[in-house]
Design an enzyme around this catalytic site. Sequence first.
Site, PDB file in Angstrom:
ATOM      1  CG  HIS A  74      -1.639  -2.293   6.100  1.00  0.00           C
ATOM      2  ND1 HIS A  74      -1.545  -3.646   5.938  1.00  0.00           N
ATOM      3  CD2 HIS A  74      -1.071  -1.686   5.618  1.00  0.00           C
ATOM      4  CE1 HIS A  74      -1.795  -4.044   4.825  1.00  0.00           C
ATOM      5  NE2 HIS A  74      -1.248  -2.987   4.473  1.00  0.00           N
ATOM      6  CB  CYS A  82       4.900  -4.130   3.519  1.00  0.00           C
ATOM      7  SG  CYS A  82       4.472  -4.436   1.577  1.00  0.00           S
ATOM      8  CD  GLU A 107      -2.384  -5.723   1.543  1.00  0.00           C
ATOM      9  OE1 GLU A 107      -2.770  -5.760   2.484  1.00  0.00           O
ATOM     10  OE2 GLU A 107      -1.303  -5.526   0.388  1.00  0.00           O
ATOM     11  CG  HIS A 150     -11.583   7.797   4.899  1.00  0.00           C
ATOM     12  ND1 HIS A 150     -12.080   7.071   4.121  1.00  0.00           N
ATOM     13  CD2 HIS A 150     -10.428   7.886   4.330  1.00  0.00           C
ATOM     14  CE1 HIS A 150     -11.970   7.049   2.219  1.00  0.00           C
ATOM     15  NE2 HIS A 150     -10.856   8.447   2.272  1.00  0.00           N
ATOM     16  CG  HIS A 209      -3.479  -1.867   0.543  1.00  0.00           C
ATOM     17  ND1 HIS A 209      -3.034  -1.929  -0.559  1.00  0.00           N
ATOM     18  CD2 HIS A 209      -2.788  -2.002   1.924  1.00  0.00           C
ATOM     19  CE1 HIS A 209      -1.447  -2.501   0.110  1.00  0.00           C
ATOM     20  NE2 HIS A 209      -1.666  -2.586   0.989  1.00  0.00           N
ATOM     21  CG  HIS A 262       1.523   0.243   2.773  1.00  0.00           C
ATOM     22  ND1 HIS A 262       2.161  -0.114   3.775  1.00  0.00           N
ATOM     23  CD2 HIS A 262       0.818  -0.634   2.134  1.00  0.00           C
ATOM     24  CE1 HIS A 262       1.888  -1.502   4.274  1.00  0.00           C
ATOM     25  NE2 HIS A 262       1.523  -1.157   3.133  1.00  0.00           N
TER      26      HIS A 262
END
Length: 195
Positions: free
Chosen positions: A13, A23, A136, A68, A30, A28
């Site tokens: 996201h 961010c 997260e 994914h 998680h 990036h």
Amino acid sequence: MLIRKLFRFENAHVVRGCSTRRCSHSIHGHSYRVELFLEAHAFDHGQMIYDFGLLQGEVRELIDSFDHALALWSGDDESYLTAVRRHSERWVLLPVSPSAEQFSRVIFRLVDAALSTTPLSNGEADVRLHSVIVHETETGYAHCFREDAENPRMGRIDIGEIQFSPAIVAAWRNVSLFEPSDRDRESRASMERPR
């Protein structure tokens, strides 16, 4: 009594407007862990609150829809949204930013809807989703309760506004599971009425 079930998924996201530039300006990912807490005050015929196996169907499929995939915010730049949807097979378009806090609210709303349509046939009583924790990172998580999931001050989450990519939808066994509920339609109608 509460019971807990843990799920995992990988997701990417961008969280626009957050304080950290990495961010807010870079895609990036998680390794998310999602904890579902179910509550009831009576046992079923197996002396359980809710059989964990029941969560392996539609609820597991729902959470796997984020695996994914890219989580997108519908309020983001349209050229970015178009490019991502053109170049990625798996994406989910959300009416709120895909922060851990909003993810916990989105997952609460979706799982709550899925649970409300799951047939109960083993004497289950008053089972309801108590809360959702979305980890997260190893050190950071958001914990959502019903009052958070339904709080318009945190952004309205209408399930009907959540869009899953065609590749995700094609893998579902029950496509109608994620259609807006009567409660969502009523909530939308009440918000749209002039006062």
